[in-house]
Design a protein around this motif. Structure first.
Motif, PDB file in Angstrom:
ATOM      1  N   ASP A 183       0.859  -1.181   0.000  1.00  0.00           N
ATOM      2  CA  ASP A 183       0.000   0.000   0.000  1.00  0.00           C
ATOM      3  C   ASP A 183       0.897   1.233   0.000  1.00  0.00           C
ATOM      4  O   ASP A 183       1.693   1.452   0.924  1.00  0.00           O
ATOM      5  CB  ASP A 183      -0.890  -0.006   1.236  1.00  0.00           C
ATOM      6  CG  ASP A 183      -1.914   1.120   1.244  1.00  0.00           C
ATOM      7  OD1 ASP A 183      -1.768   2.068   0.445  1.00  0.00           O
ATOM      8  OD2 ASP A 183      -2.851   1.065   2.067  1.00  0.00           O
ATOM      9  N   PHE A 184       0.793   2.048  -1.048  1.00  0.00           N
ATOM     10  CA  PHE A 184       1.637   3.226  -1.203  1.00  0.00           C
ATOM     11  C   PHE A 184       0.908   4.527  -0.881  1.00  0.00           C
ATOM     12  O   PHE A 184       1.382   5.616  -1.235  1.00  0.00           O
ATOM     13  CB  PHE A 184       2.212   3.283  -2.622  1.00  0.00           C
ATOM     14  CG  PHE A 184       3.111   2.117  -2.942  1.00  0.00           C
ATOM     15  CD1 PHE A 184       4.374   2.025  -2.383  1.00  0.00           C
ATOM     16  CD2 PHE A 184       2.682   1.105  -3.781  1.00  0.00           C
ATOM     17  CE1 PHE A 184       5.206   0.951  -2.664  1.00  0.00           C
ATOM     18  CE2 PHE A 184       3.507   0.024  -4.079  1.00  0.00           C
ATOM     19  CZ  PHE A 184       4.769  -0.059  -3.512  1.00  0.00           C
ATOM     20  N   ASP A 188      -2.009   6.928  -7.329  1.00  0.00           N
ATOM     21  CA  ASP A 188      -2.657   5.972  -8.227  1.00  0.00           C
ATOM     22  C   ASP A 188      -1.672   5.144  -9.035  1.00  0.00           C
ATOM     23  O   ASP A 188      -2.071   4.231  -9.770  1.00  0.00           O
ATOM     24  CB  ASP A 188      -3.641   6.681  -9.162  1.00  0.00           C
ATOM     25  CG  ASP A 188      -2.976   7.781  -9.991  1.00  0.00           C
ATOM     26  OD1 ASP A 188      -1.736   7.865 -10.021  1.00  0.00           O
ATOM     27  OD2 ASP A 188      -3.723   8.564 -10.619  1.00  0.00           O
ATOM     28  N   LYS A 189      -0.369   5.436  -8.914  1.00  0.00           N
ATOM     29  CA  LYS A 189       0.654   4.643  -9.599  1.00  0.00           C
ATOM     30  C   LYS A 189       2.008   4.915  -8.961  1.00  0.00           C
ATOM     31  O   LYS A 189       2.198   5.930  -8.275  1.00  0.00           O
ATOM     32  CB  LYS A 189       0.722   4.984 -11.087  1.00  0.00           C
ATOM     33  CG  LYS A 189       1.219   6.395 -11.370  1.00  0.00           C
ATOM     34  CD  LYS A 189       1.311   6.673 -12.859  1.00  0.00           C
ATOM     35  CE  LYS A 189       1.825   8.100 -13.108  1.00  0.00           C
ATOM     36  NZ  LYS A 189       1.939   8.390 -14.563  1.00  0.00           N
ATOM     37  N   LYS A 214      -3.039   0.392  -3.684  1.00  0.00           N
ATOM     38  CA  LYS A 214      -2.545  -0.949  -3.378  1.00  0.00           C
ATOM     39  C   LYS A 214      -2.030  -1.691  -4.617  1.00  0.00           C
ATOM     40  O   LYS A 214      -2.565  -1.543  -5.714  1.00  0.00           O
ATOM     41  CB  LYS A 214      -3.629  -1.767  -2.693  1.00  0.00           C
ATOM     42  CG  LYS A 214      -4.005  -1.252  -1.313  1.00  0.00           C
ATOM     43  CD  LYS A 214      -5.065  -2.116  -0.674  1.00  0.00           C
ATOM     44  CE  LYS A 214      -5.360  -1.676   0.764  1.00  0.00           C
ATOM     45  NZ  LYS A 214      -5.859  -0.295   0.840  1.00  0.00           N
ATOM     46  N   LEU A 215      -1.009  -2.520  -4.365  1.00  0.00           N
ATOM     47  CA  LEU A 215      -0.413  -3.375  -5.392  1.00  0.00           C
ATOM     48  C   LEU A 215      -0.349  -4.795  -4.848  1.00  0.00           C
ATOM     49  O   LEU A 215       0.274  -5.025  -3.803  1.00  0.00           O
ATOM     50  CB  LEU A 215       0.991  -2.882  -5.745  1.00  0.00           C
ATOM     51  CG  LEU A 215       1.787  -3.714  -6.752  1.00  0.00           C
ATOM     52  CD1 LEU A 215       1.159  -3.604  -8.144  1.00  0.00           C
ATOM     53  CD2 LEU A 215       3.252  -3.260  -6.785  1.00  0.00           C
ATOM     54  N   ALA A 237       4.835   3.496   2.626  1.00  0.00           N
ATOM     55  CA  ALA A 237       4.756   2.159   2.037  1.00  0.00           C
ATOM     56  C   ALA A 237       4.373   1.205   3.162  1.00  0.00           C
ATOM     57  O   ALA A 237       4.972   1.230   4.240  1.00  0.00           O
ATOM     58  CB  ALA A 237       6.066   1.745   1.406  1.00  0.00           C
ATOM     59  N   ALA A 238       3.368   0.369   2.916  1.00  0.00           N
ATOM     60  CA  ALA A 238       2.848  -0.510   3.957  1.00  0.00           C
ATOM     61  C   ALA A 238       2.634  -1.907   3.404  1.00  0.00           C
ATOM     62  O   ALA A 238       2.499  -2.119   2.192  1.00  0.00           O
ATOM     63  CB  ALA A 238       1.527   0.036   4.500  1.00  0.00           C
TER      64      ALA A 238
END
Length: 311
Positions: A183-184, A188-189, A214-215, A237-238
């Motif tokens: 999770d940044f 959106d990117k 999220k990625l 960053a999580a």
């Protein structure tokens, strides 16, 4: 080598004097361990300090002051014994030794500090006088990692510095790493600099489109080495569970950071790495002073930075 412990009502941490490395971070209510154990089968470290280089230099050598020096990836500080400056732990009743003055307002028992000084050993491959101080401050559910680089010499000190904390992922039994997310935050990117097979930065980029920040952590996300997120794209960053809730969150003032897990090993951890510096570009031919993301400290001055881990 000695292990130092610090705790409050919410969390406890353990720090090894070798590399001043954070080895454990636990929540006391659940007993959950968040730090990777350092199993050499996957990766034998837990949270090394990267200094005076982050990443590798081209051909394992760099140039400064008209000379060429050899340097291993991530520098030497992670493998050296640090001197404890303060160890005001709850279990200790003696007055704490002196610590950096700007932290004097911290609550008793909430900090521990270590230092590494330049020596004949370091000067052989890094010709700069330095005093590196590394602190850990706990407050509630957070650990703040504090860096200070002092220049006791007579010339400008050039360096890089970074963190490399590895967090258990998966964090819960019966789950797989591919159930989890990065999770940044409110972006959106993110755009990642690609890394070559020999660990150097390429001019190529890869864009990751995010869903609500999220990625997904896919099986092949780290096949081509770390994600390298440059240029202050986000300060957060999580790691998130399958339901999207965060269980480890890094906030940082670093201009770039890495996300890494060993390729092809199905290693049960993910590193979130705040960096002030990175590896050389693949085509780099310049000097230390010309490296991207170089940091400088004038004689008699001090450079400071930090990042925070919340669990």
């Amino acid at each position: 080598m000695s292990i130092y412990q610090l705790e409050n009502e919410v969390i406890s941490i353990s720090v090894d004097s070798r590399g001043a490395e954070l080895k454990s971070l636990k929540r006391k209510d659940t007993g959950t361990e968040y730090m990777w154990c350092g199993d050499a089968k996957y990766w034998g470290r837990t949270s090394p300090i990267l200094f005076p280089f982050v990443g590798g230099v081209k051909n394992k050598e760099y140039r400064t002051q008209g000379r060429t020096y050899s340097m291993t990836q991530h520098g030497f500080a992670r493998d050296m014994e640090f001197e404890p400056l303060s160890s005001n732990m709850p279990s200790q009743h003696a007055p704490a030794p002196s610590r950096p003055s700007e932290n004097a307002s911290a609550e008793n028992g909430s900090e521990i500090w270590f230092q590494l000084c330049s020596s004949q050993e370091t000067l052989a491959n890094y010709p700069f006088a330095f005093l590196l101080k590394l602190g850990y401050r706990i407050q509630g559910n957070r650990v703040t990692v504090l860096w200070q680089v002092e220049n006791p010499g007579k010339e400008v000190l050039h360096f890089s510095i970074g963190g490399h904390p590895a967090f258990n992922c998966p964090i819960e039994k019966g789950t797989n790493q591919t159930d989890y997310f990065l999770d940044f935050g409110n972006v959106d990117k993110v755009v990642s600099t690609k890394i070559s097979k020999n660990g150097l930065a390429l001019d190529e980029k890869e864009t990751y489109t995010l869903d609500n920040g999220k990625l997904p952590i896919s099986e092949h996300l780290f096949d081509n080495d770390a994600l390298v997120i440059e240029g202050n794209q986000t300060d957060t960053a999580a790691l998130c569970r399958a339901d999207g809730t965060r269980y480890v969150t890094i906030t940082m003032d670093a201009p770039l950071f890495g996300i890494w897990s060993p390729a092809g090993k199905q290693a049960p951890f993910v590193c979130i790495e705040p960096w002030h510096g990175r590896c050389d570009n693949e085509n780099f031919q310049g000097t230390l002073e010309e490296r991207q993301w170089d940091n400088q400290v004038s004689p008699g001055e001090t450079w400071k930075a930090s990042y925070t881990i919340a669990v």
